[in-house]
Design a protein around this motif. Structure first.
Motif, mmCIF file in Angstrom:
data_model
loop_
_atom_site.group_PDB
_atom_site.id
_atom_site.type_symbol
_atom_site.label_atom_id
_atom_site.label_comp_id
_atom_site.label_asym_id
_atom_site.label_seq_id
_atom_site.Cartn_x
_atom_site.Cartn_y
_atom_site.Cartn_z
ATOM 1 N N SER A 171 75.728 16.817 -16.320
ATOM 2 C CA SER A 171 76.737 17.783 -15.882
ATOM 3 C C SER A 171 78.039 17.090 -15.468
ATOM 4 C CB SER A 171 76.205 18.632 -14.726
ATOM 5 O OG SER A 171 75.999 17.841 -13.581
ATOM 6 N N LEU A 172 77.976 15.784 -15.166
ATOM 7 C CA LEU A 172 79.167 15.014 -14.812
ATOM 8 C C LEU A 172 79.524 14.128 -16.004
ATOM 9 C CD1 LEU A 172 78.247 13.965 -11.164
ATOM 10 C CD2 LEU A 172 79.664 15.888 -11.894
ATOM 11 N N ASP A 173 80.122 14.741 -17.030
ATOM 12 C CA ASP A 173 80.279 14.035 -18.300
ATOM 13 C C ASP A 173 81.696 13.556 -18.591
ATOM 14 O OD1 ASP A 173 81.348 16.520 -18.703
ATOM 15 O OD2 ASP A 173 80.195 16.978 -20.503
ATOM 16 N N THR A 197 89.063 12.992 -2.212
ATOM 17 C CA THR A 197 87.654 13.393 -2.150
ATOM 18 C C THR A 197 87.529 14.877 -1.822
ATOM 19 O OG1 THR A 197 87.548 12.734 0.174
ATOM 20 C CG2 THR A 197 86.823 11.108 -1.474
ATOM 21 N N ASP A 198 88.645 15.588 -1.806
ATOM 22 C CA ASP A 198 88.642 17.014 -1.487
ATOM 23 C C ASP A 198 88.301 17.891 -2.694
ATOM 24 O OD1 ASP A 198 89.350 16.400 1.120
ATOM 25 O OD2 ASP A 198 91.495 16.680 0.752
ATOM 26 N N ASN A 199 87.798 17.296 -3.752
ATOM 27 C CA ASN A 199 87.440 18.069 -4.936
ATOM 28 C C ASN A 199 86.090 17.599 -5.452
ATOM 29 O OD1 ASN A 199 88.008 15.750 -6.787
ATOM 30 N ND2 ASN A 199 90.060 16.064 -5.975
ATOM 31 N N LYS A 200 85.477 18.423 -6.291
ATOM 32 C CA LYS A 200 84.152 18.094 -6.821
ATOM 33 C C LYS A 200 84.261 16.991 -7.880
ATOM 34 C CE LYS A 200 82.228 22.626 -6.074
ATOM 35 N NZ LYS A 200 80.923 22.622 -5.500
ATOM 36 N N PRO A 201 83.225 16.140 -7.970
ATOM 37 C CA PRO A 201 83.212 15.115 -9.019
ATOM 38 C C PRO A 201 83.202 15.742 -10.410
ATOM 39 C CG PRO A 201 81.492 14.716 -7.376
ATOM 40 C CD PRO A 201 82.052 16.079 -7.106
ATOM 41 N N GLY A 247 88.875 9.700 -14.851
ATOM 42 C CA GLY A 247 89.145 10.383 -13.594
ATOM 43 C C GLY A 247 89.605 9.368 -12.564
ATOM 44 N N TRP A 248 89.672 9.802 -11.300
ATOM 45 C CA TRP A 248 90.183 8.970 -10.219
ATOM 46 C C TRP A 248 89.054 8.384 -9.391
ATOM 47 C CZ3 TRP A 248 95.328 7.929 -9.525
ATOM 48 C CH2 TRP A 248 96.221 8.693 -10.290
ATOM 49 N N PHE A 274 81.786 8.396 -8.247
ATOM 50 C CA PHE A 274 82.155 9.685 -8.817
ATOM 51 C C PHE A 274 83.586 9.597 -9.314
ATOM 52 C CE2 PHE A 274 78.974 11.610 -5.788
ATOM 53 C CZ PHE A 274 78.107 12.052 -6.775
ATOM 54 N N LEU A 275 83.843 10.171 -10.477
ATOM 55 C CA LEU A 275 85.198 10.340 -10.988
ATOM 56 C C LEU A 275 85.716 11.673 -10.462
ATOM 57 C CD1 LEU A 275 84.639 9.356 -14.734
ATOM 58 C CD2 LEU A 275 85.473 7.900 -12.888
#
Length: 93
Positions: A76-78, A37-41, A82-83, A30-31
């Motif tokens: 939806s994860l486009d 990891t405290d945020n949504k991908p 990211g990190w 996941f980006l």
């Protein structure tokens, strides 16, 4: 009073040396919008995706996807950058 001098150590290269390098992801990742990891991908880098390191923060790389490892499964994860945790990126030699 003289301070003791430490012997030289074999330190790994400074993280900034990784900026601009390219590599392949070793698993689906996941980006994230920031190095946590405290945020949504926000995106997905599939196993075998070619990425370029944009910046470094501790154990995280901010990456740009250059080529996906396979077709994207989740529209939806486009996000294309990211990190990711750097342990899952094999940088080119």
């Amino acid at each position: 009073c003289a301070l003791p001098i430490s012997p030289p150590t074999n330190n790994p290269p400074a993280p900034r040396a990784d900026v601009g390098r390219e590599g392949l992801t070793t698993t689906d990742l996941f980006l994230r919008s920031d190095p946590s990891t405290d945020n949504k991908p926000v995106g997905m880098a599939e196993k075998g995706s070619r990425v370029r390191v944009l910046s470094v923060s501790n154990n995280w790389y901010e990456v740009q996807i250059l080529e996906h490892g396979r077709s994207t499964d989740n529209n939806s994860l486009d996000a294309e950058h990211g990190w990711v945790n750097k342990r899952y990126v094999n940088l080119d030699s």
